[in-house]
Write an enzyme that holds these catalytic residues in place. Structure first.
Site: not given
Lengths: 497, 117
Positions: B25, B58
């Site tokens: 991420s 994310y």
């Protein structure tokens, strides 16, 4: 590993003698608690109000924080007679407890406190005092719950430890002997210990516990590791706690262990607050020990079927009373009377737990600011790491077909929108997940997805959900080269696999 | 009616690390996460000013004060070390938009909140 001792010897000889040596009256308390659950809802409520009234007058007289709070806000504890009156008492949050810790402690010299530290879910543990006299009560309450799950004192129980650092630097020799004589087996755990899930699975199969208790996520991994072996014949029930229970997790655990699951809602501040009975209609609130409210965002009580924040008042604590304590967890209250006959009210379900465990962590609260206000944000809730595409079917509909077992463990539903990231060629795309046979190891690219993800490509699969900022759970799983579940992950910055 | 608004933005951050082998991420300095009103695991769009690539992923929390902006895993195909990126998060809201827009210096230290857009 030595086999368990005969249950009857532990139940009738060792355990009573051990408790007698400690003279903590756990068994007497258990007896009282057992009966208390079977009273009528009316009786239970009356009794709870009496306890609450006593607690409020005690706090007003003996606890500096409440003494000042009540006088500043003009609250007369003697006039709090209904749930509506109770709403006038301001809620207590963790930050206030942290700041006012000393003033929350009683001036009453007779009371003895026991220091307790909550698990630091957002990196900041909370130091608390609980009454020394509440320790045997907590123990007895846990035993009451175990008995609801059909387990009795003396039968062998296997426990999965919670994640995080041990409180007192691991288990000593004395502790191990104590557990041995009480038929308790502490299973190996810890996400860093290689193969610990397999070791725990072997221990469960060979030692033969009547009950397995542990955090939801650890149980889920253990259930997956038990696989075809199955649990021992003697196993009667599994008790879970910690993270939020979802339908997928329940199915995985019940299927893996082959016995019913009893979910328990608990937190360090209070111990077990609610638990399922054999009817599994929700969780019965232990309302002889706790007053539990479920509140909307505006502070009014949530109606049955409506979601709200769980606010707890511990009815027995006097050393550091927590009155209307905001848990940060969410639940849906129920108006149903449970056919089991217990008079304790039900929570239909617990929706979000603050608890941390392997693979999930409390989402850090944003700084107070515009970015966090009254806004729903998108957060990751599922991830499958290092999956390998096994097949491409350009004629199929546009989708990714995923082994049903991985969907379950990753908490992804069929038809759910997913983000695929291709580590082999850098492509990123959104499509839907569809189910492939469980255990097949299939990761099949359908339709146009097949053009961007070829057989052999290494991919990650993510799914997101809307969150109001309250912490949710994150099912983050690692699979091997054949797309079989390896373990749950906790991602840290700069970690390599 | 709820609309999808810009909620958080980190402007012109410099990528300090892009590694295919790392998990996940985007790693962001915890200080910037807090100032921008982001939270761990929140969905963000990363747009690369250097090469025009855009992606979503994310957030994972990086060491506070380290200035880290790390692109991990598959996204490292699209973003390289030294690239200048904007990081955005969106939220549903019925009210007026009130984004937190964070400006940083060349070492990803917080400089100021940008004014209204």
């Amino acid at each position: 590993m030595l086999p368990p001792l005969p249950a009857a010897i532990v139940r009738h000889v060792i355990y009573p003698v051990y408790r007698g040596m400690r003279s903590d009256r756990v068994l007497d308390i258990l007896d009282r608690l057992e009966l208390s659950a079977w009273r009528s809802p009316g009786e239970i409520e009356d009794e709870a109000w009496r306890s609450l009234a006593q607690l409020l007058s005690y706090a007003a007289a003996q606890v500096p924080y409440y003494r000042d709070l009540f006088s500043e806000t003009g609250i007369d504890p003697a006039r709090i007679e209904s749930g509506r009156d109770l709403l006038s008492i301001p809620l207590l949050d963790r930050d206030t407890v942290r700041r006012q810790r000393k003033r929350l402690v009683t001036l009453d010299p007779v009371r003895r406190g026991h220091r307790m530290r909550t698990r630091g879910t957002a990196g900041e543990p909370l130091d608390l005092w609980i009454d020394e006299s509440d320790l045997p009560l907590r123990r007895a309450n846990i035993l009451r719950g175990y008995r609801w799950a059909g387990f009795d004192i003396g039968e062998p129980v296997a426990v999965l430890p919670e994640g995080g650092p041990p409180e007192s630097g691991g288990m000593g020799r004395r502790e191990r002997w104590k557990n041995r004589f009480n038929n308790v087996l502490v299973l190996p755990a810890g996400e860093d210990a290689e193969g610990s899930v397999e070791a725990a699975a072997r221990a469960v199969s060979s030692w033969g516990p009547a009950l397995v208790a542990g955090p939801v996520v650890a149980l889920e991994a253990l259930a997956a590791a038990l696989g075809e072996k199955g649990a021992a014949r003697r196993l009667g029930a599994v008790v879970s706690y910690g993270e939020t229970m979802t339908r997928g997790r329940r199915e995985t655990i019940e299927k893996g262990f082959g016995v019913p699951l009893f979910d328990r809602y608990q937190m360090r501040e209070f111990s077990a607050i609610a638990m399922e009975c054999p009817e599994h209609r929700g969780l019965h609130i232990f309302s002889d020990l706790f007053h539990v409210e479920v509140l909307r965002d505006d502070g009014s009580p949530a109606a049955p079927g409506e979601s709200g924040e769980i606010v707890v008042t511990g009815l027995t604590g006097r050393y550091m009373p927590l009155i209307r304590y905001r848990t940060g967890d969410r639940a849906v209250p129920s108006a149903e009377a449970c056919p089991c006959g217990r008079g304790f009210p039900l929570l239909e379900r617990i929706e979000g737990r603050r608890a941390a465990g392997p693979g999930r962590k409390e989402a850090a609260r944003p700084a107070a600011g515009a970015g966090g206000r009254a806004t729903e944000r998108l957060v990751v809730k599922s991830k499958i790491h290092k999956a390998h595409v096994t097949a491409g079917a350009p004629d199929d509909i546009d989708c990714l077909r995923i082994d049903a077992k991985l969907l379950e463990l990753g908490d992804i539903a069929a038809c759910e929108r997913i983000l695929i990231v291709n580590a082999t060629n850098g492509a990123r795309l959104e499509t839907i997940a569809l189910e492939a046979p469980g255990g097949s190891g299939t990761i099949g690219a359908g339709g146009a997805v097949a053009g961007m993800c070829r057989p052999g490509d290494e991919i990650g699969v993510m799914a997101f959900t809307w969150s109001d900022g309250s912490p949710g759970s994150f099912s983050n799983i690692l699979v091997d080269g054949e797309n079989r579940f390896v373990r749950f992950l906790t991602e840290k910055a700069g970690e390599m696999l | 009616m709820k609309r999808l608004f810009l909620k958080s933005m980190i402007l012109k951050a410099t990528v300090t690390l892009a590694d295919l082998r790392y998990v996940g991420s985007i790693t962001i300095d915890e200080d910037l996460i807090e100032r921008a009103g982001l939270s761990e695991h929140e969905n963000v769009h990363v747009v690369d000013r250097t090469n025009g690539n855009r992606l979503q992923t994310y957030v994972i929390v990086g060491e506070r004060g380290s200035g880290v902006i790390g692109i991990n895993g598959a996204a490292a195909h699209l973003v390289s070390e030294g690239d200048v990126v904007d990081i955005m998060a969106f939220g549903w809201s019925a009210g007026a938009p009130c984004p937190l827009i964070v400006e940083v210096d060349g070492r990803n230290r917080f400089e100021r909140f940008a004014g209204e857009v």
